[in-house]
Design a protein around this motif. Sequence first.
Motif, PDB file in Angstrom:
ATOM      1  N   MET A  81       0.822  -1.215   0.000  1.00  0.00           N
ATOM      2  CA  MET A  81       0.000   0.000   0.000  1.00  0.00           C
ATOM      3  C   MET A  81       0.856   1.265   0.000  1.00  0.00           C
ATOM      4  O   MET A  81       0.456   2.296  -0.528  1.00  0.00           O
ATOM      5  N   LEU A  82       2.025   1.183   0.641  1.00  0.00           N
ATOM      6  CA  LEU A  82       2.859   2.384   0.765  1.00  0.00           C
ATOM      7  C   LEU A  82       3.997   2.399  -0.244  1.00  0.00           C
ATOM      8  O   LEU A  82       4.869   3.271  -0.188  1.00  0.00           O
ATOM      9  N   ASP A  83       3.989   1.414  -1.130  1.00  0.00           N
ATOM     10  CA  ASP A  83       5.023   1.325  -2.144  1.00  0.00           C
ATOM     11  C   ASP A  83       6.415   1.301  -1.502  1.00  0.00           C
ATOM     12  O   ASP A  83       7.315   2.042  -1.894  1.00  0.00           O
ATOM     13  N   MET A  84       6.545   0.478  -0.481  1.00  0.00           N
ATOM     14  CA  MET A  84       7.826   0.358   0.231  1.00  0.00           C
ATOM     15  C   MET A  84       8.354  -1.065   0.072  1.00  0.00           C
ATOM     16  O   MET A  84       7.556  -1.999  -0.010  1.00  0.00           O
ATOM     17  N   PRO A  85       9.672  -1.244   0.089  1.00  0.00           N
ATOM     18  CA  PRO A  85      10.191  -2.613   0.089  1.00  0.00           C
ATOM     19  C   PRO A  85       9.748  -3.320   1.371  1.00  0.00           C
ATOM     20  O   PRO A  85       9.707  -2.702   2.446  1.00  0.00           O
ATOM     21  N   PHE A  86       9.444  -4.601   1.270  1.00  0.00           N
ATOM     22  CA  PHE A  86       9.002  -5.391   2.416  1.00  0.00           C
ATOM     23  C   PHE A  86       9.969  -5.249   3.597  1.00  0.00           C
ATOM     24  O   PHE A  86       9.564  -5.067   4.735  1.00  0.00           O
ATOM     25  N   ILE A  87      11.282  -5.271   3.293  1.00  0.00           N
ATOM     26  CA  ILE A  87      12.285  -5.241   4.371  1.00  0.00           C
ATOM     27  C   ILE A  87      12.175  -3.969   5.214  1.00  0.00           C
ATOM     28  O   ILE A  87      12.403  -3.968   6.420  1.00  0.00           O
ATOM     29  N   ARG A  88      11.810  -2.850   4.566  1.00  0.00           N
ATOM     30  CA  ARG A  88      11.701  -1.582   5.309  1.00  0.00           C
ATOM     31  C   ARG A  88      10.559  -1.654   6.322  1.00  0.00           C
ATOM     32  O   ARG A  88      10.672  -1.171   7.441  1.00  0.00           O
ATOM     33  N   VAL A  89       9.445  -2.226   5.901  1.00  0.00           N
ATOM     34  CA  VAL A  89       8.290  -2.324   6.817  1.00  0.00           C
ATOM     35  C   VAL A  89       8.609  -3.359   7.904  1.00  0.00           C
ATOM     36  O   VAL A  89       8.279  -3.163   9.080  1.00  0.00           O
ATOM     37  N   LEU A  90       9.287  -4.414   7.506  1.00  0.00           N
ATOM     38  CA  LEU A  90       9.675  -5.435   8.489  1.00  0.00           C
ATOM     39  C   LEU A  90      10.579  -4.823   9.558  1.00  0.00           C
ATOM     40  O   LEU A  90      10.453  -5.104  10.748  1.00  0.00           O
ATOM     41  N   GLU A  91      11.491  -3.946   9.124  1.00  0.00           N
ATOM     42  CA  GLU A  91      12.395  -3.290  10.085  1.00  0.00           C
ATOM     43  C   GLU A  91      11.601  -2.509  11.128  1.00  0.00           C
ATOM     44  O   GLU A  91      11.905  -2.554  12.317  1.00  0.00           O
ATOM     45  N   VAL A  92      10.585  -1.801  10.668  1.00  0.00           N
ATOM     46  CA  VAL A  92       9.778  -1.002  11.604  1.00  0.00           C
ATOM     47  C   VAL A  92       9.032  -1.928  12.567  1.00  0.00           C
ATOM     48  O   VAL A  92       9.042  -1.743  13.784  1.00  0.00           O
ATOM     49  N   ALA A  93       8.403  -2.954  11.999  1.00  0.00           N
ATOM     50  CA  ALA A  93       7.582  -3.853  12.826  1.00  0.00           C
ATOM     51  C   ALA A  93       8.427  -4.595  13.856  1.00  0.00           C
ATOM     52  O   ALA A  93       7.970  -4.853  14.968  1.00  0.00           O
ATOM     53  N   THR A  94       9.660  -4.928  13.486  1.00  0.00           N
ATOM     54  CA  THR A  94      10.484  -5.694  14.428  1.00  0.00           C
ATOM     55  C   THR A  94      11.243  -4.787  15.395  1.00  0.00           C
ATOM     56  O   THR A  94      11.740  -5.247  16.415  1.00  0.00           O
TER      57      THR A  94
END
Length: 323
Positions: A67-80
């Motif tokens: 939805m935010l046009d971000m690489p998965f790893i970037r969102v994973l970094e935030v979530a973790t």
Amino acid sequence: MSVRRLAEDELQPAQFKFTRDNARWAKQTIGKYPKGRQASAVIPLLMRAQDQDGWVTKAAIERVAEMLDMPFIRVLEVATFYTQFQLAPVGTKAHVQVCGTTPCMLRGARDLIKVCKSRIGEQQFQTNEDGTLSWEEVECQGACVNAPMVMIGRDTYEDLTPERLDEIMEAFAVGKGDTITPGPQIDRITSAPVGGLTCLTEDPAVKKTKRRANGAAGAAKAKSAPAPSLDDKNRPKGIKKPAQADDLKLISGVGPKLEKVLHGLGIYTFGQVAKWKKAEREWVDGYLKFKGRIERDDWVRQAKALAKGGEAEYVRVFGKKPR
Ligand code: FES
């Protein structure tokens, strides 16, 4: 700090989908940021996904990235990174995050952990028998001055004793968590000194006036800043306590003590606050010695939203839950 990884594959659902309301909300939230900066919405979107499903699944992270046009790893970094995000299923009624950093540890966090272990289970993230409660130890939550503390959901519970934590967990376990007022669990306001103020006990403006008045020979007696008269024409009209009073504490800036004062003035509903004109707001502001806080916190706009559509409307207008 514990290692933060995604839950095992067997726990992960195949898909994630925002409900229709949440999808609408997410679109609005993304729209608040300038074009090309939509990644700024990553934390609110992950939090909404967690609110919806109880924890942040891998599929939710993938969906938010999309939805935010971000690489998965970037969102994973935030979530973790943020312990506010749960990466595996937790207690359905409460996940208790006990701060174990030095100030809390020195003030009794170990005893709080003992309560969690005996009431819920030895291991962090293990749930109790009926799956309602779970716990974990986290790093400083920024409420060290009122140590020791725990965080449950978005709220902190401070100045805890093991007995008080046990009561709080009991309330959550039976679905009555909302009867516990977050914040200090002893008689102090926010982080004011225990036992009442020890300095700044006088309004500096009043002090100044007194000094000036005392220095002037024959000057009139110094005037303090008296609270506005209860008979003043600008005092908002009160009503008798209705059978169903609104929870005024949902207005940011109103705590349990202030709510009592407002009740004393006959103010029980959001609708009443929503109608306050400038002169009435000034009267209440002066009465509460608030120095403009009612305007700064925009009580009227908050009350209007709550009167119109409760918490859902508040979320729509302010993009966050009340309080
Ligand atoms: S050390 Fe516990 S809140 Fe900061």
